[in-house]
Motif scaffolding. Sequence first.
Motif, PDB file in Angstrom:
ATOM      1  N   LYS A 183       8.260  18.348  -6.393  1.00  0.00           N
ATOM      2  CA  LYS A 183       9.185  18.082  -5.292  1.00  0.00           C
ATOM      3  C   LYS A 183       8.533  18.284  -3.923  1.00  0.00           C
ATOM      4  N   GLU A 184       7.733  19.327  -3.808  1.00  0.00           N
ATOM      5  CA  GLU A 184       7.100  19.616  -2.522  1.00  0.00           C
ATOM      6  C   GLU A 184       6.086  18.535  -2.152  1.00  0.00           C
ATOM      7  N   VAL A 185       5.246  18.134  -3.090  1.00  0.00           N
ATOM      8  CA  VAL A 185       4.226  17.113  -2.837  1.00  0.00           C
ATOM      9  C   VAL A 185       4.883  15.753  -2.569  1.00  0.00           C
ATOM     10  N   LEU A 186       5.894  15.429  -3.355  1.00  0.00           N
ATOM     11  CA  LEU A 186       6.610  14.162  -3.159  1.00  0.00           C
ATOM     12  C   LEU A 186       7.247  14.125  -1.770  1.00  0.00           C
ATOM     13  N   GLY A 187       7.917  15.193  -1.405  1.00  0.00           N
ATOM     14  CA  GLY A 187       8.528  15.265  -0.074  1.00  0.00           C
ATOM     15  C   GLY A 187       7.503  15.178   1.034  1.00  0.00           C
ATOM     16  N   HIS A 188       6.420  15.924   0.902  1.00  0.00           N
ATOM     17  CA  HIS A 188       5.369  15.930   1.928  1.00  0.00           C
ATOM     18  C   HIS A 188       4.768  14.541   2.120  1.00  0.00           C
ATOM     19  N   SER A 189       4.612  13.788   1.030  1.00  0.00           N
ATOM     20  CA  SER A 189       3.990  12.464   1.118  1.00  0.00           C
ATOM     21  C   SER A 189       4.838  11.482   1.917  1.00  0.00           C
ATOM     22  N   ILE A 190       6.147  11.759   2.023  1.00  0.00           N
ATOM     23  CA  ILE A 190       7.023  10.860   2.784  1.00  0.00           C
ATOM     24  C   ILE A 190       7.539  11.505   4.073  1.00  0.00           C
ATOM     25  N   GLY A 191       6.910  12.610   4.459  1.00  0.00           N
ATOM     26  CA  GLY A 191       7.257  13.243   5.727  1.00  0.00           C
ATOM     27  C   GLY A 191       8.484  14.130   5.683  1.00  0.00           C
ATOM     28  N   LYS A 192       8.844  14.622   4.512  1.00  0.00           N
ATOM     29  CA  LYS A 192      10.005  15.506   4.358  1.00  0.00           C
ATOM     30  C   LYS A 192       9.530  16.822   3.732  1.00  0.00           C
ATOM     31  N   LEU A 193      10.438  17.786   3.591  1.00  0.00           N
ATOM     32  CA  LEU A 193      10.063  19.049   2.960  1.00  0.00           C
ATOM     33  C   LEU A 193      10.029  18.923   1.439  1.00  0.00           C
ATOM     34  N   PHE A 194      11.183  18.847   0.821  1.00  0.00           N
ATOM     35  CA  PHE A 194      11.280  18.732  -0.633  1.00  0.00           C
ATOM     36  C   PHE A 194      12.096  17.498  -0.968  1.00  0.00           C
ATOM     37  N   ARG A 195      11.668  16.751  -1.947  1.00  0.00           N
ATOM     38  CA  ARG A 195      12.448  15.614  -2.425  1.00  0.00           C
ATOM     39  C   ARG A 195      12.282  15.510  -3.934  1.00  0.00           C
ATOM     40  N   ALA A 196      13.412  15.416  -4.650  1.00  0.00           N
ATOM     41  CA  ALA A 196      13.370  15.277  -6.102  1.00  0.00           C
ATOM     42  C   ALA A 196      13.264  13.817  -6.498  1.00  0.00           C
ATOM     43  N   SER A 197      13.688  12.910  -5.598  1.00  0.00           N
ATOM     44  CA  SER A 197      13.647  11.488  -5.939  1.00  0.00           C
ATOM     45  C   SER A 197      13.525  10.628  -4.693  1.00  0.00           C
ATOM     46  N   ALA A 198      13.032   9.412  -4.918  1.00  0.00           N
ATOM     47  CA  ALA A 198      12.914   8.423  -3.846  1.00  0.00           C
ATOM     48  C   ALA A 198      12.992   7.042  -4.474  1.00  0.00           C
ATOM     49  N   ALA A 199      13.434   6.077  -3.681  1.00  0.00           N
ATOM     50  CA  ALA A 199      13.515   4.700  -4.157  1.00  0.00           C
ATOM     51  C   ALA A 199      12.806   3.785  -3.170  1.00  0.00           C
ATOM     52  N   VAL A 200      11.907   2.957  -3.686  1.00  0.00           N
ATOM     53  CA  VAL A 200      11.229   1.944  -2.877  1.00  0.00           C
ATOM     54  C   VAL A 200      12.130   0.715  -2.868  1.00  0.00           C
ATOM     55  N   THR A 201      12.410   0.180  -1.675  1.00  0.00           N
ATOM     56  CA  THR A 201      13.334  -0.951  -1.564  1.00  0.00           C
ATOM     57  C   THR A 201      12.625  -2.279  -1.316  1.00  0.00           C
ATOM     58  N   ASP A 202      11.329  -2.267  -1.154  1.00  0.00           N
ATOM     59  CA  ASP A 202      10.563  -3.491  -0.929  1.00  0.00           C
ATOM     60  C   ASP A 202       9.895  -3.932  -2.228  1.00  0.00           C
ATOM     61  N   GLU A 203      10.103  -5.182  -2.622  1.00  0.00           N
ATOM     62  CA  GLU A 203       9.569  -5.700  -3.882  1.00  0.00           C
ATOM     63  C   GLU A 203       8.038  -5.643  -3.943  1.00  0.00           C
ATOM     64  N   GLY A 204       7.378  -6.030  -2.863  1.00  0.00           N
ATOM     65  CA  GLY A 204       5.914  -6.036  -2.838  1.00  0.00           C
ATOM     66  C   GLY A 204       5.312  -4.648  -2.983  1.00  0.00           C
ATOM     67  N   LEU A 205       5.850  -3.693  -2.244  1.00  0.00           N
ATOM     68  CA  LEU A 205       5.374  -2.310  -2.348  1.00  0.00           C
ATOM     69  C   LEU A 205       5.656  -1.739  -3.736  1.00  0.00           C
ATOM     70  N   ALA A 206       6.827  -2.045  -4.271  1.00  0.00           N
ATOM     71  CA  ALA A 206       7.171  -1.557  -5.604  1.00  0.00           C
ATOM     72  C   ALA A 206       6.191  -2.097  -6.646  1.00  0.00           C
ATOM     73  N   ARG A 207       5.862  -3.386  -6.559  1.00  0.00           N
ATOM     74  CA  ARG A 207       4.896  -3.985  -7.501  1.00  0.00           C
ATOM     75  C   ARG A 207       3.524  -3.350  -7.368  1.00  0.00           C
ATOM     76  N   ALA A 208       3.105  -3.098  -6.123  1.00  0.00           N
ATOM     77  CA  ALA A 208       1.800  -2.476  -5.898  1.00  0.00           C
ATOM     78  C   ALA A 208       1.749  -1.075  -6.506  1.00  0.00           C
ATOM     79  N   ILE A 209       2.808  -0.307  -6.332  1.00  0.00           N
ATOM     80  CA  ILE A 209       2.853   1.044  -6.893  1.00  0.00           C
ATOM     81  C   ILE A 209       2.907   0.977  -8.415  1.00  0.00           C
ATOM     82  N   LEU A 210       3.717   0.068  -8.952  1.00  0.00           N
ATOM     83  CA  LEU A 210       3.782  -0.095 -10.406  1.00  0.00           C
ATOM     84  C   LEU A 210       2.434  -0.478 -10.980  1.00  0.00           C
ATOM     85  N   GLY A 211       1.664  -1.267 -10.244  1.00  0.00           N
ATOM     86  CA  GLY A 211       0.321  -1.642 -10.675  1.00  0.00           C
ATOM     87  C   GLY A 211      -0.566  -0.418 -10.818  1.00  0.00           C
TER      88      GLY A 211
END
Length: 105
Positions: free
Chosen positions: A71-99
């Motif tokens: 949670k701490e690393v995930l949050g830090h990577s997106i500029g927040k403190l702690f995050r248990a979940s996140a959703a990518v809303t852009d199709e291109g970015l989602a495909r790149a991450i899935l790759g």
Amino acid sequence: MPVKEKRILSMLGLAAKSGNLVSGEFSTEKAVKERKARLVIVAEDASEATKKNFRNLCGYYKVPVFFCADKEVLGHSIGKLFRASAAVTDEGLARAILGLTGQDN
């Protein structure tokens, strides 16, 4: 931390900066239900109930789900403190991450 995971987290940071990411359990769930989410990322140290909820929800709405970092690393990577979940809303970015995750879709 493996290089692949660092690249995924870096891409999540780009998604956040470009406004193509929502984070937090409520916002992530809402994005999935509104069919805006293209990929859901859940922290590996999230509660079992949270993981099960997102597995079921994403399975029902046919949204890829990936478990990564804590949670701490995930949050830090997106500029927040702690995050248990996140959703990518852009199709291109989602495909790149899935790759990077090795998942198809």
